[in-house]
Write an enzyme that holds these catalytic residues in place. Structure first.
Site, PDB file in Angstrom:
ATOM      1  N   ASP B  59      90.691 -21.218  90.139  1.00  0.00           N
ATOM      2  CA  ASP B  59      90.729 -21.899  88.844  1.00  0.00           C
ATOM      3  C   ASP B  59      92.102 -21.785  88.188  1.00  0.00           C
ATOM      4  O   ASP B  59      92.906 -20.913  88.537  1.00  0.00           O
ATOM      5  CB  ASP B  59      89.704 -21.267  87.890  1.00  0.00           C
ATOM      6  CG  ASP B  59      88.282 -21.477  88.337  1.00  0.00           C
ATOM      7  OD1 ASP B  59      88.008 -22.498  88.993  1.00  0.00           O
ATOM      8  OD2 ASP B  59      87.437 -20.605  88.020  1.00  0.00           O
ATOM      9  N   TYR B 117      87.738 -10.054  95.173  1.00  0.00           N
ATOM     10  CA  TYR B 117      88.184 -10.434  93.843  1.00  0.00           C
ATOM     11  C   TYR B 117      88.152  -9.218  92.927  1.00  0.00           C
ATOM     12  O   TYR B 117      87.223  -8.407  93.002  1.00  0.00           O
ATOM     13  CB  TYR B 117      87.262 -11.510  93.242  1.00  0.00           C
ATOM     14  CG  TYR B 117      87.575 -12.914  93.678  1.00  0.00           C
ATOM     15  CD1 TYR B 117      88.609 -13.625  93.066  1.00  0.00           C
ATOM     16  CD2 TYR B 117      86.837 -13.542  94.677  1.00  0.00           C
ATOM     17  CE1 TYR B 117      88.889 -14.936  93.447  1.00  0.00           C
ATOM     18  CE2 TYR B 117      87.124 -14.850  95.064  1.00  0.00           C
ATOM     19  CZ  TYR B 117      88.154 -15.539  94.445  1.00  0.00           C
ATOM     20  OH  TYR B 117      88.433 -16.822  94.814  1.00  0.00           O
TER      21      TYR B 117
END
Lengths: 259, 259
Positions: B59, B117
């Site tokens: 993103d 992540y």
């Protein structure tokens, strides 16, 4: 409990120096001091900046994980109000970490007992997108063993004439380095740290530039002692870039230090 | 040894996502993919961008300490030339860490075996000038014990419908989280990490937002299991801000993974 009007305050600041022309106020350039003075005034609802002094100046582009500043507030505030007020009125690259009231004769410069500076060198081929303005990127491998051997010559009380900027106006060039070290990290950096009661203008950056000369094999580890005794700026190495330098810690005593 | 013309390459990239509208090319916005494709072309002296694919999209505002990309070069280059060539033609917030030749059927997306992540929350009163665009700054103290208890419910193979963005077009909402942890650091951060073969759009950020609800006492640790079984986005917490998220590691195998 609110502090009385006219109270002397100490605040601990941190900043990323990239966008600033250093600590000291100057016309037509953004400075840490100017930004903080306006923030303190805005926090108090005053039109005129409130004078803020630090333990010393820092160069353009130099960072601070901790710097201690002092100012006298003409209005009553709590420590929490001072901290959050400064943070409300400063941009994201300057932060107030803490604030407390101090004795009336508090002076950051005169009460400072010690400062720790850290110089960060990213010593690998690729640069790092997260550290670009916080490190000096040197691709050639440094001999950190030689740099560690060389740094020992700088510890102690010496005349550091060889390691001061041309424009330095200090009364004496004698300074004391209480501790110094050079080490590697596991993420590709060589860190060089100096601790002492005070430093000459550009002293840390010139010492780093000279040590990097040693690390690159341009001068021997043993030469640093003769560089020191030369008492001549031309004998030392280049001034390392400001962006790799961070003021990491300031030790403040409970009164003026004896000079 | 130079690679043959038409050779498939893998490059490891890192970037600070702040200035980019995410990985994927889009018109009228700077993207990581667009910037890298132009750099690869410039490195080869070509006018047309060279197509570059990644293991997946990220993103806008999301960072990468390591992302793996693939491209086919119409000219001969050494690994060192590819790495330094990309770095010469990209801005300082995108870096190529390494490059190597790959088998002709290499596909970053299909060869990916796992991704790690990390989400960083700065959980203290003052912000930090060095981490402003890398963390989510939350002043209210988080109950990390409750968050650690809650995170366990997310580990394993589940239908993560409750934790995907409205616009997510994945064929299946079943994903596997192989490991997850939530811990504090000594510099004021709460880190939340998830490891698995793949994630839905916004999945990590919605899981973090839900865990922060738990940390703030807005929902109980036990509620996360029922949030999961609800299979309804409305049951989960808010989407945490992109800037706190970093793709830390990508594991690439020696061939396509079995789905």
């Amino acid at each position: 409990m609110r502090a009385r009007t006219g109270q002397m305050w100490m605040a601990t600041l941190a900043w990323r120096g990239t966008a600033y022309a250093g600590w000291q106020i100057q016309p037509n350039a953004p400075t840490i001091q100017g930004t903080v003075e306006q923030a303190v005034a805005a926090m108090c609802g005053l039109d005129e900046p409130v004078p803020v002094s630090a333990t010393g100046r820092t160069d353009a582009g130099v960072h601070a994980e901790m710097q201690v500043v002092g100012f006298r507030l003409p209005v009553d505030r709590t420590p929490h109000q001072v901290m959050s007020g400064i943070n409300f009125h400063t941009p994201a690259d300057i932060t107030c970490l803490a604030a407390q009231t101090m004795a009336d004769d508090f002076s950051p410069r005169r009460w400072t007992k010690g400062k720790l500076y850290r110089y960060r060198i990213l010593n690998r081929l690729p640069r790092c997108p997260f550290r670009d303005d916080l490190v000096w990127h040197l691709k050639s491998p440094l001999n950190v063993g030689a740099m560690s051997a060389a740094i020992a010559a700088l510890v102690g009380q010496h005349d550091f004439s060889s390691f001061r900027a041309a424009g330095c106006s200090a009364d004496t060039t004698v300074r004391t380095i209480r501790a110094a070290r050079c080490q590697t990290t596991d993420d590709g950096e060589v860190l060089i740290e100096f601790e002492g009661p005070g430093f000459l203008r550009h002293q840390v950056r010139i010492m780093v530039g000279t040590l990097v000369d040693v690390g690159l094999g341009k001068r021997s580890a043993g030469e640093v002692a003769s560089t020191l005794s030369a008492q001549d700026r031309a004998a030392a190495g280049p001034t390392a870039p400001a962006k790799g330098l961070t003021l990491v810690h300031v030790e403040v005593g409970d009164g003026p230090r004896l000079l």
